[in-house]
Design a protein around this motif. Structure first.
Motif, PDB file in Angstrom:
ATOM      1  N   LEU A  56     -24.476   5.576  -8.391  1.00 41.47           N
ATOM      2  CA  LEU A  56     -24.250   4.311  -7.683  1.00 41.47           C
ATOM      3  C   LEU A  56     -22.767   3.961  -7.652  1.00 41.47           C
ATOM      4  CD1 LEU A  56     -27.172   2.194  -9.177  1.00 41.47           C
ATOM      5  CD2 LEU A  56     -27.065   3.248  -6.930  1.00 41.47           C
ATOM      6  N   LYS A  75     -29.673  12.530  -5.388  1.00 45.72           N
ATOM      7  CA  LYS A  75     -29.996  11.107  -5.504  1.00 45.72           C
ATOM      8  C   LYS A  75     -31.441  10.835  -5.909  1.00 45.72           C
ATOM      9  CE  LYS A  75     -27.030   7.736  -3.407  1.00 45.72           C
ATOM     10  NZ  LYS A  75     -26.542   7.146  -2.203  1.00 45.72           N
ATOM     11  N   ASN A  76     -32.360  11.526  -5.265  1.00 46.23           N
ATOM     12  CA  ASN A  76     -33.763  11.225  -5.524  1.00 46.23           C
ATOM     13  C   ASN A  76     -34.272  11.790  -6.842  1.00 46.23           C
ATOM     14  OD1 ASN A  76     -34.335   9.682  -3.288  1.00 46.23           O
ATOM     15  ND2 ASN A  76     -34.407  11.512  -2.006  1.00 46.23           N
ATOM     16  N   PHE A  88     -40.254  -6.334  -5.129  1.00 45.32           N
ATOM     17  CA  PHE A  88     -39.961  -7.181  -3.984  1.00 45.32           C
ATOM     18  C   PHE A  88     -41.072  -8.211  -3.827  1.00 45.32           C
ATOM     19  CE2 PHE A  88     -37.494  -3.434  -3.488  1.00 45.32           C
ATOM     20  CZ  PHE A  88     -36.307  -3.879  -2.931  1.00 45.32           C
ATOM     21  N   TRP A  90     -42.102 -10.140  -1.579  1.00 44.34           N
ATOM     22  CA  TRP A  90     -42.873 -10.255  -0.339  1.00 44.34           C
ATOM     23  C   TRP A  90     -43.705  -9.008  -0.060  1.00 44.34           C
ATOM     24  CZ3 TRP A  90     -37.585 -10.405  -0.774  1.00 44.34           C
ATOM     25  CH2 TRP A  90     -36.926  -9.220  -0.460  1.00 44.34           C
ATOM     26  N   LEU A 103     -38.974   5.606   1.371  1.00 45.65           N
ATOM     27  CA  LEU A 103     -37.548   5.707   1.693  1.00 45.65           C
ATOM     28  C   LEU A 103     -37.068   7.155   1.692  1.00 45.65           C
ATOM     29  CD1 LEU A 103     -36.070   2.662  -0.227  1.00 45.65           C
ATOM     30  CD2 LEU A 103     -36.384   2.920   2.221  1.00 45.65           C
TER      31      LEU A 103
ATOM     32  N   LEU B 174     -33.042  -0.027  -4.173  1.00 42.45           N
ATOM     33  CA  LEU B 174     -33.178   0.773  -2.955  1.00 42.45           C
ATOM     34  C   LEU B 174     -32.208   1.949  -2.953  1.00 42.45           C
ATOM     35  CD1 LEU B 174     -33.584  -2.106  -0.367  1.00 42.45           C
ATOM     36  CD2 LEU B 174     -35.341  -0.536  -1.164  1.00 42.45           C
ATOM     37  N   GLN B 175     -30.980   1.705  -3.432  1.00 39.73           N
ATOM     38  CA  GLN B 175     -29.985   2.771  -3.428  1.00 39.73           C
ATOM     39  C   GLN B 175     -30.372   3.915  -4.361  1.00 39.73           C
ATOM     40  OE1 GLN B 175     -26.544   0.478  -4.281  1.00 39.73           O
ATOM     41  NE2 GLN B 175     -26.245  -0.117  -2.152  1.00 39.73           N
ATOM     42  N   PHE B 177     -33.208   4.956  -4.728  1.00 44.12           N
ATOM     43  CA  PHE B 177     -34.167   5.755  -3.963  1.00 44.12           C
ATOM     44  C   PHE B 177     -33.497   6.442  -2.774  1.00 44.12           C
ATOM     45  CE2 PHE B 177     -37.509   2.682  -5.618  1.00 44.12           C
ATOM     46  CZ  PHE B 177     -38.003   3.584  -6.529  1.00 44.12           C
ATOM     47  N   GLY B 178     -32.171   6.323  -2.686  1.00 40.55           N
ATOM     48  CA  GLY B 178     -31.441   7.002  -1.612  1.00 40.55           C
ATOM     49  C   GLY B 178     -31.478   6.278  -0.286  1.00 40.55           C
ATOM     50  N   ALA B 179     -31.715   4.957  -0.299  1.00 39.31           N
ATOM     51  CA  ALA B 179     -31.804   4.213   0.958  1.00 39.31           C
ATOM     52  C   ALA B 179     -30.431   4.106   1.611  1.00 39.31           C
ATOM     53  CB  ALA B 179     -32.358   2.817   0.705  1.00 39.31           C
ATOM     54  N   GLN B 183     -31.833   0.848   5.971  1.00 38.61           N
ATOM     55  CA  GLN B 183     -33.052   0.650   5.175  1.00 38.61           C
ATOM     56  C   GLN B 183     -32.893  -0.529   4.218  1.00 38.61           C
ATOM     57  OE1 GLN B 183     -33.199   4.731   3.864  1.00 38.61           O
ATOM     58  NE2 GLN B 183     -35.156   5.068   4.898  1.00 38.61           N
ATOM     59  N   LYS B 186     -33.416  -3.623   6.252  1.00 36.11           N
ATOM     60  CA  LYS B 186     -34.796  -3.814   6.681  1.00 36.11           C
ATOM     61  C   LYS B 186     -35.722  -4.164   5.514  1.00 36.11           C
ATOM     62  CE  LYS B 186     -38.424  -1.101   8.662  1.00 36.11           C
ATOM     63  NZ  LYS B 186     -38.789   0.102   7.963  1.00 36.11           N
ATOM     64  N   GLU B 187     -35.510  -3.496   4.369  1.00 36.40           N
ATOM     65  CA  GLU B 187     -36.437  -3.678   3.249  1.00 36.40           C
ATOM     66  C   GLU B 187     -36.100  -4.871   2.366  1.00 36.40           C
ATOM     67  OE1 GLU B 187     -39.140  -1.982   2.949  1.00 36.40           O
ATOM     68  OE2 GLU B 187     -38.765  -0.379   4.379  1.00 36.40           O
ATOM     69  N   ALA B 188     -34.817  -5.209   2.264  1.00 36.88           N
ATOM     70  CA  ALA B 188     -34.452  -6.265   1.318  1.00 36.88           C
ATOM     71  C   ALA B 188     -33.770  -7.461   1.978  1.00 36.88           C
ATOM     72  CB  ALA B 188     -33.557  -5.688   0.221  1.00 36.88           C
ATOM     73  N   PRO B 191     -36.050  -9.481   4.948  1.00 35.48           N
ATOM     74  CA  PRO B 191     -37.193 -10.246   4.434  1.00 35.48           C
ATOM     75  C   PRO B 191     -36.804 -11.310   3.403  1.00 35.48           C
ATOM     76  CG  PRO B 191     -37.337  -7.931   3.786  1.00 35.48           C
ATOM     77  CD  PRO B 191     -36.234  -8.038   4.765  1.00 35.48           C
TER      78      PRO B 191
END
Lengths: 258, 268
Positions: A56, A75-76, A88, A90, A103, B174-175, B177-179, B183, B186-188, B191
């Motif tokens: 990061l 990364k993954n 999240f 929502w 993702l 999200l990062q 997960f490689g977003a 993304q 859109k995801e965070a 919303p």
């Protein structure tokens, strides 16, 4: 060659008025399947190091190798758990735990079922369609663990994941996480300022000294503690003597600062 | 044991009863204010305490309402204004949100644009009216543009602020997960800012009414704003008051509808 190799990492934060060196000369190896804890007073750069390993933040200097390959393409392969669950609000629990798969475009029936199975193994039955706010703190953190594990990361980073929980939930979750990681043979790095937690969970405790953050001392845990679950390890006779040793070392760091 | 439970039930009943009574009193005084205002208006107009030519009277307004309602001219004028307002505030909100997304996308752009946003926000947008009319021609487009332009900058600022205030730890999740940036948005970001966008919608309803009515003052030959300016020119203040009351009622209904939408969309 080691599973994870951290070579001579330096990191400096720049602001308008100052340049703060958060980490200096960090060199460290972690073997596959090992559980390592980063322990130290606040501001010793342990969370920064975790962010660097997770890719990061780019370190000012030095390199990180995962299975002999530089991090960029990996990364993954790294899962990250934060102090709070950060589900999240929502999204339903199901949408939350499948997020990583979605993702990274790995979402199919097989991975989806695996993730839902894992949720059941964590004792979270029939809550897939609920929203995070309907769950207790411990359940949410377990769901967050499922979300992290769903992408099958090779390396798991735990950034004080139990610090926001009450003591009883925390002890239960320590056991659950430890058992799960053992079962999947995952390599993990835990950042904590809780000495007991570090001793109970890890194979090796790495003590950091602050300003600039550097490795002060490494404590390998004895085999009889490593083979026990965290809860049992806390009750083992050797636990308190190790606790005392690390405690004194931490004290000496604090007094050295003044 | 059961004695105590009965007691609690009884107390709860008393409590509910006192709530109902309070609610009735509130309603009662609300109705009293309404009646006193309109009967007072009517009476003082008939007694010539106030100039009936200037301040008209509720009965005259009511008669005019029936007359204009029956010949269909009120509804057609209302329809025009309503259409312009709805388009205006939807356009203002959507454009504002898109602009905010652009600013979030490029921090460099947001730094460059920042002083211009401040200037545009401080400037009274209705002053742009004449320019819009010349540029877009007198008619729907320029009036809708007025309704939109009055809310677009403030929407941009409010929504962009909300985008920036989203907890960075959600992005961190999200990062890992490689977003990519899209993304993450859109995801965070989007919303998480949804409640803010809906609440700007509520503010924009009011703002768009202002823009559209001013726009109609300037140019239109139809709509409630036109009726007001026409009534003013021919010194028919009954028509002015009628239009004002219709605007008040319809704007309130629209605000309530947006609030209903808010409750539907954000199921908290």
């Amino acid at each position: 060659m080691s599973f994870l190799a951290i070579k001579d990492v330096h990191h400096t934060y720049f602001t308008k008025v100052s340049a703060t060196t958060a980490l200096s000369e960090i060199t460290l190896q972690v073997e596959e399947g090992e559980f390592v804890s980063f322990l130290g007073p606040s501001g010793c750069g342990k969370s920064t190091l975790l962010s660097i390993i997770a890719g990061l933040i780019k370190p000012t200097q030095g390199s990180i190798l995962l299975e002999n390959k530089p991090l960029s393409g990996a990364k993954n392969q790294i899962g990250y758990m934060l102090q709070q669950d950060y589900l999240f609000p929502w999204k339903t629990i199901e949408e939350n735990i499948l997020l990583g798969l979605k993702l990274s475009k790995q979402l199919n029936d097989e991975t989806k079922n695996a993730a839902l199975d894992l949720l059941k193994q964590m004792g979270l039955n029939g809550i897939e369609k609920q929203l995070p706010k309907q769950l207790s703190g411990g359940m949410r953190q377990r769901a967050a663990l499922v979300r992290t594990l769903a992408t099958e990361p090779k390396l798991l980073m735990l950034d004080e994941p139990f610090s926001a929980l009450d003591y009883q939930t925390k002890l239960k979750l320590e056991d659950l996480v430890s058992n799960t990681l053992d079962a999947f043979g995952k390599t993990a790095i835990l950042v904590t300022h809780d000495i007991g937690e570090a001793i109970a969970m890890s194979d090796r405790v790495i003590l950091f000294s602050p300003s600039p953050g550097s490795i002060h001392k490494v404590f390998p845990m004895p085999d009889e503690l490593r083979s026990l679950s965290p809860f049992k390890a806390r009750n083992h006779e050797r636990f308190s003597s190790i606790f005392q040793t690390i405690w004194k070392e931490l004290e000496s760091l604090e007094s050295g600062k003044e | 044991m059961s004695q105590g439970k009965n007691n609690v039930n009884l107390l709860h009943k008393y409590y509910l009863h006192s709530l109902t009574i309070e609610k009735r009193w509130v309603r009662f005084y609300q109705v009293v204010i309404f009646l006193v205002f309109f009967t007072g208006w009517e009476f003082s107009s008939q007694q010539r305490w106030i100039d009936p030519l200037l301040f008209s009277s509720p009965s005259k307004i009511w008669n005019l309402f029936l007359e204009k309602f029956q010949d269909g001219s009120l509804l057609s004028n209302l329809g025009v204004t309503l259409t312009e307002t709805v388009f205006g505030f939807i356009l203002g909100t959507v454009l504002g949100t898109i602009l905010a997304a652009l600013l979030w996308w490029s921090p460099m752009l947001s730094k460059i644009i920042d002083p211009y946003l401040v200037i545009l926000n401080a400037m009274p947008k209705v002053a742009l009216g004449p320019i819009l009319i010349v540029a877009l021609g007198p008619g729907y487009p320029s009036i809708i543009a007025m309704g939109a332009i009055i809310s677009v900058i403030i929407t941009t600022i409010v929504v962009y602020t909300s985008f920036k205030e989203v907890d960075p730890n959600y992005l961190k999740v999200l990062q890992t997960f490689g977003a990519n940036r899209f993304q993450c948005f859109k995801e965070a970001i989007l919303p998480a800012s949804f409640p803010t966008i809906i609440s700007t919608l509520k503010v924009n309803v009011g703002l768009s009414w202002v823009g559209v009515i001013v726009g109609e003052f300037l140019v239109s030959s139809r709509g409630l704003g036109y009726l007001i300016i026409y009534g003013f020119q021919v010194f028919n203040f009954t028509l002015v008051f009628l239009s004002l009351l219709v605007i008040a009622v319809v704007a309130t209904i629209m605000y309530q509808l947006v609030e209903l939408l808010e409750r539907k969309l954000i199921k908290e």
